[in-house]
Design a protein around this motif. Structure first.
Motif, PDB file in Angstrom:
ATOM      1  N   LEU A  34      27.704 -53.510  48.087  1.00 28.35           N
ATOM      2  CA  LEU A  34      28.694 -53.013  48.596  1.00 28.35           C
ATOM      3  C   LEU A  34      29.183 -53.488  49.988  1.00 28.35           C
ATOM      4  O   LEU A  34      30.004 -53.806  50.443  1.00 28.35           O
ATOM      5  N   GLY A  35      27.871 -53.797  50.689  1.00 35.36           N
ATOM      6  CA  GLY A  35      28.148 -54.609  52.171  1.00 35.36           C
ATOM      7  C   GLY A  35      28.692 -55.841  51.825  1.00 35.36           C
ATOM      8  O   GLY A  35      29.791 -56.236  52.686  1.00 35.36           O
ATOM      9  N   ALA A  36      28.433 -56.760  50.940  1.00 38.94           N
ATOM     10  CA  ALA A  36      29.067 -57.944  50.648  1.00 38.94           C
ATOM     11  C   ALA A  36      30.384 -57.856  50.317  1.00 38.94           C
ATOM     12  O   ALA A  36      31.198 -58.614  50.797  1.00 38.94           O
ATOM     13  N   LEU A  37      30.935 -57.018  49.603  1.00 33.71           N
ATOM     14  CA  LEU A  37      32.175 -56.685  49.204  1.00 33.71           C
ATOM     15  C   LEU A  37      33.043 -56.460  50.406  1.00 33.71           C
ATOM     16  O   LEU A  37      34.373 -56.724  50.728  1.00 33.71           O
ATOM     17  N   MET A  38      32.386 -55.644  51.575  1.00 36.25           N
ATOM     18  CA  MET A  38      33.176 -55.446  52.533  1.00 36.25           C
ATOM     19  C   MET A  38      33.463 -56.359  53.724  1.00 36.25           C
ATOM     20  O   MET A  38      34.162 -56.374  54.661  1.00 36.25           O
ATOM     21  N   ILE A  39      32.733 -57.424  53.583  1.00 32.18           N
ATOM     22  CA  ILE A  39      32.602 -58.693  54.451  1.00 32.18           C
ATOM     23  C   ILE A  39      33.559 -59.817  53.723  1.00 32.18           C
ATOM     24  O   ILE A  39      33.676 -60.959  54.582  1.00 32.18           O
ATOM     25  N   ASP A  40      33.687 -59.803  52.595  1.00 31.91           N
ATOM     26  CA  ASP A  40      34.275 -61.144  51.766  1.00 31.91           C
ATOM     27  C   ASP A  40      35.384 -60.590  50.742  1.00 31.91           C
ATOM     28  O   ASP A  40      34.902 -59.994  49.816  1.00 31.91           O
ATOM     29  N   ASN A  41      36.620 -60.901  50.894  1.00 37.90           N
ATOM     30  CA  ASN A  41      37.610 -60.266  50.076  1.00 37.90           C
ATOM     31  C   ASN A  41      37.633 -60.782  48.832  1.00 37.90           C
ATOM     32  O   ASN A  41      38.082 -60.239  48.027  1.00 37.90           O
ATOM     33  N   ASN A  42      36.929 -61.814  48.782  1.00 38.33           N
ATOM     34  CA  ASN A  42      36.969 -62.664  47.624  1.00 38.33           C
ATOM     35  C   ASN A  42      35.697 -62.486  46.643  1.00 38.33           C
ATOM     36  O   ASN A  42      35.654 -62.756  45.609  1.00 38.33           O
ATOM     37  N   ALA A  43      34.770 -61.652  47.209  1.00 37.29           N
ATOM     38  CA  ALA A  43      33.551 -61.419  46.309  1.00 37.29           C
ATOM     39  C   ALA A  43      33.800 -60.513  45.221  1.00 37.29           C
ATOM     40  O   ALA A  43      33.039 -60.558  44.278  1.00 37.29           O
ATOM     41  N   TYR A  44      34.931 -59.682  45.369  1.00 33.50           N
ATOM     42  CA  TYR A  44      34.955 -58.665  44.210  1.00 33.50           C
ATOM     43  C   TYR A  44      35.171 -59.377  42.873  1.00 33.50           C
ATOM     44  O   TYR A  44      34.829 -59.074  41.814  1.00 33.50           O
ATOM     45  N   LEU A  45      36.028 -60.601  42.796  1.00 40.38           N
ATOM     46  CA  LEU A  45      36.401 -61.549  41.619  1.00 40.38           C
ATOM     47  C   LEU A  45      34.936 -61.835  41.221  1.00 40.38           C
ATOM     48  O   LEU A  45      35.034 -62.176  39.964  1.00 40.38           O
ATOM     49  N   GLU A  46      33.939 -62.114  41.781  1.00 40.57           N
ATOM     50  CA  GLU A  46      32.596 -62.351  41.191  1.00 40.57           C
ATOM     51  C   GLU A  46      32.084 -61.451  40.539  1.00 40.57           C
ATOM     52  O   GLU A  46      30.935 -61.700  39.540  1.00 40.57           O
ATOM     53  N   VAL A  47      32.267 -60.066  40.819  1.00 43.05           N
ATOM     54  CA  VAL A  47      31.251 -59.139  40.179  1.00 43.05           C
ATOM     55  C   VAL A  47      32.226 -58.010  39.270  1.00 43.05           C
ATOM     56  O   VAL A  47      31.580 -57.254  38.886  1.00 43.05           O
ATOM     57  N   CYS A  48      33.695 -58.436  39.234  1.00 45.79           N
ATOM     58  CA  CYS A  48      34.122 -57.027  38.590  1.00 45.79           C
ATOM     59  C   CYS A  48      33.923 -57.312  37.084  1.00 45.79           C
ATOM     60  O   CYS A  48      34.332 -56.119  36.410  1.00 45.79           O
ATOM     61  N   ASP A  49      33.501 -58.411  36.739  1.00 51.38           N
ATOM     62  CA  ASP A  49      33.307 -58.319  35.346  1.00 51.38           C
ATOM     63  C   ASP A  49      32.051 -57.587  34.858  1.00 51.38           C
ATOM     64  O   ASP A  49      31.546 -57.260  33.784  1.00 51.38           O
ATOM     65  N   LEU A  50      31.102 -57.733  35.986  1.00 52.29           N
ATOM     66  CA  LEU A  50      29.819 -57.101  35.657  1.00 52.29           C
ATOM     67  C   LEU A  50      29.714 -55.625  35.884  1.00 52.29           C
ATOM     68  O   LEU A  50      28.845 -54.945  35.127  1.00 52.29           O
ATOM     69  N   LEU A  51      30.113 -55.318  36.980  1.00 52.66           N
ATOM     70  CA  LEU A  51      30.130 -53.898  37.502  1.00 52.66           C
ATOM     71  C   LEU A  51      31.297 -52.999  37.239  1.00 52.66           C
ATOM     72  O   LEU A  51      32.400 -53.360  37.451  1.00 52.66           O
ATOM     73  N   LYS A  52      30.972 -51.833  36.832  1.00 54.06           N
ATOM     74  CA  LYS A  52      31.823 -50.669  36.961  1.00 54.06           C
ATOM     75  C   LYS A  52      31.361 -49.586  38.061  1.00 54.06           C
ATOM     76  O   LYS A  52      30.149 -49.587  38.413  1.00 54.06           O
ATOM     77  N   PRO A  53      32.083 -48.622  38.310  1.00 56.48           N
ATOM     78  CA  PRO A  53      31.438 -47.518  39.151  1.00 56.48           C
ATOM     79  C   PRO A  53      30.188 -46.966  38.622  1.00 56.48           C
ATOM     80  O   PRO A  53      29.148 -46.492  39.637  1.00 56.48           O
ATOM     81  N   GLU A  54      30.188 -46.512  37.406  1.00 56.89           N
ATOM     82  CA  GLU A  54      28.839 -46.027  36.718  1.00 56.89           C
ATOM     83  C   GLU A  54      27.723 -46.981  36.606  1.00 56.89           C
ATOM     84  O   GLU A  54      26.633 -46.534  36.385  1.00 56.89           O
ATOM     85  N   SER A  55      27.919 -48.244  36.957  1.00 53.03           N
ATOM     86  CA  SER A  55      26.836 -49.248  37.128  1.00 53.03           C
ATOM     87  C   SER A  55      26.011 -48.679  38.229  1.00 53.03           C
ATOM     88  O   SER A  55      24.566 -49.215  38.257  1.00 53.03           O
ATOM     89  N   PHE A  56      26.270 -48.029  39.392  1.00 52.01           N
ATOM     90  CA  PHE A  56      25.671 -47.697  40.589  1.00 52.01           C
ATOM     91  C   PHE A  56      24.660 -46.534  40.256  1.00 52.01           C
ATOM     92  O   PHE A  56      25.450 -45.467  39.583  1.00 52.01           O
ATOM     93  N   TYR A  57      23.692 -46.215  40.563  1.00 52.34           N
ATOM     94  CA  TYR A  57      22.672 -45.271  40.115  1.00 52.34           C
ATOM     95  C   TYR A  57      23.054 -44.068  41.082  1.00 52.34           C
ATOM     96  O   TYR A  57      23.266 -43.019  41.065  1.00 52.34           O
ATOM     97  N   GLU A  58      23.227 -44.444  42.526  1.00 51.95           N
ATOM     98  CA  GLU A  58      23.522 -43.479  43.553  1.00 51.95           C
ATOM     99  C   GLU A  58      25.119 -42.908  43.209  1.00 51.95           C
ATOM    100  O   GLU A  58      25.818 -43.707  43.471  1.00 51.95           O
ATOM    101  N   PRO A  59      25.349 -41.668  43.236  1.00 55.47           N
ATOM    102  CA  PRO A  59      26.509 -41.108  43.154  1.00 55.47           C
ATOM    103  C   PRO A  59      27.463 -41.769  44.334  1.00 55.47           C
ATOM    104  O   PRO A  59      28.878 -41.916  44.096  1.00 55.47           O
ATOM    105  N   ARG A  60      27.071 -41.637  45.420  1.00 58.01           N
ATOM    106  CA  ARG A  60      27.914 -42.085  46.579  1.00 58.01           C
ATOM    107  C   ARG A  60      28.098 -43.513  46.677  1.00 58.01           C
ATOM    108  O   ARG A  60      29.276 -43.992  46.940  1.00 58.01           O
ATOM    109  N   ASN A  61      27.412 -44.464  46.108  1.00 59.24           N
ATOM    110  CA  ASN A  61      27.557 -45.809  45.897  1.00 59.24           C
ATOM    111  C   ASN A  61      28.646 -45.993  44.797  1.00 59.24           C
ATOM    112  O   ASN A  61      29.481 -47.014  44.960  1.00 59.24           O
TER     113      ASN A  61
END
Length: 509
Positions: A34-61
């Protein structure tokens, strides 16, 4: 199954009260992503195929990632301020811990260089949690005697399949190796006299249009009742498994294995089906049966007549047949009789859609052609004329997904069944069937006219007039009388040459 967790916002691992131990999780990795996504606008393209909101264990994450995902889809900047603002608009800012938590996330990492590695760890932990939850569900049902164990087995396999599909890694290939494979196929086709790249159908003009049945293709063969779908399937089986000796699987949901074998014997031996049922064969027919039994017995044709076969059972059996018997083609008679047992669906149309999608997935996974017979709706019956009675893609029954998933859609149509004996351009339809290719992703569409010989459950090339491909004939008529009037087996007598009829002219077996 809802997770009962004791949350701790001080960074300690949370304990799942359902299982009494720590669930697979990587909280620091989640924060790093989450920290990396907020410092690099292009980073989301690298993880969008891997992660969904439910991939995170912490509800707030999960909520923070959902906000980042929404901003990225909107093509808005992603940083501490925009994410904080987005969470406020979503009404979830205080729930995640306010601006303080967002600022904490952004300070965890100084670079997005390792985001793909961190994201893979988060995704793997999520997959592990899914496995634990699904195994728990199946385990409880296994202990519960109110559930049929076979249904539980099917559900377990379907859940595993669904889980695999959802978490399948995307593989990419450079163009070079792909072009190399394509050239290999072209060279193999060139070496074949007929230019075929797939399994020959046994029908010359159909092979010209299709280049044979292609690996990884889903082919739908559809028609109204009495159009000869099963006869066509058996004619293909004869050509592939008996004539070409290629291993083939035939899943028969409508007929028993013995009924199917009887119809195949009628096809191969040129003996009327009713005679095989009542056993009233004449001497010539007994000898034709005797002559052809060996090739049928030795043919690599594997028949499964499981009633109400589910798509998951089919996948499991097909994998085993390909692995153990090197099966090169799979035939299903017919699609609408299959079920999607163990999978979730709201209506029959959704279920058929799931089945057709699964069949296409099976063809790709096993890299073999999958041919599925299908029924058509009654729209054909209400239309008039030669063109009106000809099936259309919109006539496919119960689901438009069948048309979408199929690489090829073939309709079988016998105009004479509707009292239409001549085409508009003067073609004689008596004893004929149209094989209509209405969809073909890899080639041409059009109509192939074949002979239909219903009493022998057989389709044939009109060009095949040699006696090697026809029953014993004399003067153009099928000989049906027995030698000396006998209707008994020939007691080992092998008549394989010439038998003089009354006028002395030979009949060739």
């Amino acid at each position: 199954m809802p997770e009962q967790r004791k949350n701790n916002r001080r960074g300690q691992q949370t304990v799942d009260l359902t299982y009494g131990h720590v669930m697979p999780q990587a909280p620091e990795m989640e924060k790093a992503v989450l920290g990396a996504l907020m410092i690099d606008n292009n980073a989301y393209l690298e993880v969008c195929d891997l992660l969904k909101p439910e991939s995170f264990y912490e509800p707030r994450n999960q909520m923070v990632y959902e906000a980042i995902m929404s901003l990225s889809i909107e093509q808005s900047p992603v940083d501490v301020l925009t994410v904080t603002d987005k969470l406020g608009k979503m009404g979830k800012l205080e729930e995640v811990g306010g601006p303080v938590y967002i600022a904490e996330l952004s300070s965890i990492t100084a670079s997005s260089a390792n985001i793909e590695y961190h994201a893979n760890v988060v995704a793997e932990k999520y997959l592990a949690r899914q496995m634990i939850n699904y195994v728990s569900v199946i385990g409880k049902k296994t202990f519960d005697e109110t559930y049929d164990i076979h249904d539980v087995m099917q559900e377990a396999e379907s859940i595993l399949f669904e889980l695999t599909q959802k978490n399948m890694k995307k593989n990419y290939s450079a163009l070079g190796p792909i072009v190399g494979k394509a050239v290999d196929i072209i060279e193999k086709a060139h070496s074949n006299t007929g230019g075929l790249t797939g399994i020959p159908t046994g029908f010359y003009k159909l092979d010209d249009m299709t280049c044979g049945w292609q690996n990884s293709d889903l082919v739908i063969i559809a028609g109204r009742p009495a159009m000869g779908k099963t006869a066509f399937a058996l004619s293909l089986a004869k050509s592939i498994a008996i004539d070409q000796n290629k291993p083939m699987a035939f899943f028969s949901l409508e007929m028993t294995d013995v009924q199917l074998a009887n119809r195949l014997m009628s096809n191969v031996c040129w003996i009327e089906g009713k005679k095989l049922l009542n056993g009233q064969l004449d001497r010539e027919e007994w000898n034709r049966l005797d002559k052809n039994l060996t090739c049928m017995i030795e043919a690599p044709l594997y028949i499964d007549d499981t009633e109400g076969l589910s798509v998951m059972e089919l996948r499991s059996k097909a994998r085993r047949l390909v692995k153990e018997h090197k099966v090169e083609l799979i035939m299903i008679d017919y699609l609408q009789l299959m079920t999607a047992s163990g999978m979730r669906y709201n209506n029959r149309q959704e279920e058929v859609s799931l089945i057709s999608r699964s069949l296409k997935g099976l063809a790709k996974e096993l890299n073999v052609p999958v041919l599925a017979l299908s029924q058509l709706n009654r729209g054909v019956e209400s239309r008039e004329g030669v063109e009106g009675k000809r099936p259309q893609l919109s006539d496919l029954r119960e689901s438009g997904a069948i048309e979408q998933d199929a690489d090829m859609v073939i309709f079988l149509h016998r105009p004479e069944y509707y009292g239409l004996y001549q085409s508009e351009d003067g073609k004689d339809y008596r004893g004929k069937a149209e094989v209509i290719i209405s969809k073909h992703r890899k080639g041409a569409t059009g109509i192939v006219l074949l002979d239909f010989i219903g009493e022998f459950t057989r389709f044939a090339n009109p060009e095949d007039k040699s006696l090697d491909n026809r029953p014993p004939t004399y003067g153009g008529e099928i000989i049906g009388s027995s030698i000396n009037g006998e209707n008994t087996p020939p007691d080992g007598l092998d008549i394989t040459s010439f038998i003089p009829p009354p006028d002395g002219k030979p009949i060739i077996f």
